[in-house]
Design a protein around this motif. Sequence first.
Motif, PDB file in Angstrom:
ATOM      1  N   LYS A 196     -18.380 -25.910 -16.334  1.00 60.00           N
ATOM      2  CA  LYS A 196     -19.537 -25.007 -16.370  1.00 60.00           C
ATOM      3  C   LYS A 196     -19.478 -23.962 -15.259  1.00 60.00           C
ATOM      4  O   LYS A 196     -19.804 -22.789 -15.469  1.00 60.00           O
ATOM      5  N   GLU A 197     -19.083 -24.380 -14.074  1.00 61.64           N
ATOM      6  CA  GLU A 197     -19.044 -23.454 -12.950  1.00 61.64           C
ATOM      7  C   GLU A 197     -18.047 -22.329 -13.183  1.00 61.64           C
ATOM      8  O   GLU A 197     -18.335 -21.158 -12.910  1.00 61.64           O
ATOM      9  N   LEU A 198     -16.883 -22.679 -13.705  1.00 64.52           N
ATOM     10  CA  LEU A 198     -15.880 -21.663 -13.998  1.00 64.52           C
ATOM     11  C   LEU A 198     -16.375 -20.712 -15.076  1.00 64.52           C
ATOM     12  O   LEU A 198     -16.167 -19.494 -14.999  1.00 64.52           O
ATOM     13  N   ARG A 199     -17.053 -21.236 -16.076  1.00 66.73           N
ATOM     14  CA  ARG A 199     -17.540 -20.378 -17.161  1.00 66.73           C
ATOM     15  C   ARG A 199     -18.639 -19.439 -16.679  1.00 66.73           C
ATOM     16  O   ARG A 199     -18.762 -18.316 -17.174  1.00 66.73           O
ATOM     17  N   GLU A 200     -19.439 -19.881 -15.723  1.00 67.08           N
ATOM     18  CA  GLU A 200     -20.441 -18.993 -15.126  1.00 67.08           C
ATOM     19  C   GLU A 200     -19.760 -17.821 -14.428  1.00 67.08           C
ATOM     20  O   GLU A 200     -20.250 -16.689 -14.468  1.00 67.08           O
ATOM     21  N   LYS A 201     -18.622 -18.091 -13.794  1.00 67.46           N
ATOM     22  CA  LYS A 201     -17.872 -17.021 -13.133  1.00 67.46           C
ATOM     23  C   LYS A 201     -17.215 -16.092 -14.142  1.00 67.46           C
ATOM     24  O   LYS A 201     -17.081 -14.885 -13.905  1.00 67.46           O
ATOM     25  N   LEU A 202     -16.781 -16.667 -15.287  1.00 65.61           N
ATOM     26  CA  LEU A 202     -16.125 -15.864 -16.314  1.00 65.61           C
ATOM     27  C   LEU A 202     -17.091 -14.945 -17.050  1.00 65.61           C
ATOM     28  O   LEU A 202     -16.715 -13.856 -17.486  1.00 65.61           O
ATOM     29  N   ARG A 203     -18.334 -15.367 -17.187  1.00 66.61           N
ATOM     30  CA  ARG A 203     -19.284 -14.640 -18.034  1.00 66.61           C
ATOM     31  C   ARG A 203     -19.419 -13.156 -17.673  1.00 66.61           C
ATOM     32  O   ARG A 203     -19.367 -12.309 -18.583  1.00 66.61           O
ATOM     33  N   PRO A 204     -19.571 -12.781 -16.399  1.00 68.67           N
ATOM     34  CA  PRO A 204     -19.670 -11.341 -16.111  1.00 68.67           C
ATOM     35  C   PRO A 204     -18.433 -10.558 -16.528  1.00 68.67           C
ATOM     36  O   PRO A 204     -18.540  -9.383 -16.910  1.00 68.67           O
ATOM     37  N   ALA A 205     -17.266 -11.195 -16.456  1.00 62.40           N
ATOM     38  CA  ALA A 205     -16.019 -10.531 -16.851  1.00 62.40           C
ATOM     39  C   ALA A 205     -15.893 -10.450 -18.370  1.00 62.40           C
ATOM     40  O   ALA A 205     -15.002  -9.754 -18.876  1.00 62.40           O
TER      41      ALA A 205
ATOM     42  N   PHE B  71     -13.787  -8.355 -23.144  1.00 56.43           N
ATOM     43  CA  PHE B  71     -13.699  -8.893 -21.790  1.00 56.43           C
ATOM     44  C   PHE B  71     -12.829  -7.968 -20.946  1.00 56.43           C
ATOM     45  O   PHE B  71     -12.065  -7.154 -21.473  1.00 56.43           O
ATOM     46  N   GLU B  72     -12.960  -8.101 -19.641  1.00 60.19           N
ATOM     47  CA  GLU B  72     -12.151  -7.325 -18.707  1.00 60.19           C
ATOM     48  C   GLU B  72     -10.903  -8.133 -18.394  1.00 60.19           C
ATOM     49  O   GLU B  72     -10.960  -9.127 -17.669  1.00 60.19           O
ATOM     50  N   LYS B  73      -9.777  -7.714 -18.948  1.00 67.83           N
ATOM     51  CA  LYS B  73      -8.552  -8.503 -18.893  1.00 67.83           C
ATOM     52  C   LYS B  73      -8.138  -8.839 -17.461  1.00 67.83           C
ATOM     53  O   LYS B  73      -7.839  -9.993 -17.139  1.00 67.83           O
ATOM     54  N   LYS B  74      -8.129  -7.848 -16.581  1.00 66.48           N
ATOM     55  CA  LYS B  74      -7.675  -8.099 -15.220  1.00 66.48           C
ATOM     56  C   LYS B  74      -8.585  -9.086 -14.499  1.00 66.48           C
ATOM     57  O   LYS B  74      -8.117  -9.949 -13.744  1.00 66.48           O
TER      58      LYS B  74
END
Length: 218
Positions: free
Chosen positions: A63-72, A168-171
């Motif tokens: 969940k924590e990683l996905r929270e970080k991924l969401r803005p990207a 999504f923002e690839k980089k």
Amino acid sequence: MNSTIEITTTDYLQSLQWRYATKQFDASRRISEEDLASLQEAIRLSASSYGLQPYTVLVISDKELREKLRPACWNQSQITDASHVFVFAGKKDFDQDLIDSYLKLVSSTRNLPLDSLSGYGDFMKSKLLELPQEVKATWSSHQAYLAAGNLLSAAAALQIDACPMEGFEKKAVDALLNLEEKGLTTAMIVPVGYRAESDETQHYKKVRRTAEELFIHI
């Protein structure tokens, strides 16, 4: 739905009619370990050019990683609300090791002498290794797309929802998943889980070109 249930052609086509790009997932529902294993096996069995499978698939539940991924991922809620997120990452570049390792796998799987495959290996190397790096990366991403297609069909057959994403923002995604150091780059992201009752798009009629428009019989 039990993943061992056999489906007919009619069932399969109905499952494709049932599926849609899910906009809202029910965050309280999780995919069973059995069904998750079936989805992974469907990906593993996907077709790829020469059988090389030049990609890696990350299965993210953290969940924590996905929270970080969401803005990207353009702040799309599917990233955090789905049961799992599949990230298909293609190889940015490759050398003869990709082909040699595959030949060793063919040899051991089919009980064939490795030297009997040298001609096929040389053929693959002649077609792939001299390609520009950018072309290799594009080719790898195309193979990853084939695998993502298998995931979508398998999920539909199991009545599991999915949403293929290129938004999504690839980089940024590559950086968060440490893909650069692995020689990989994100090709496609597919959250999977179960649709929320509040997702109005599940009630929309499917819009596709007619068979007459789409196919040319020669």
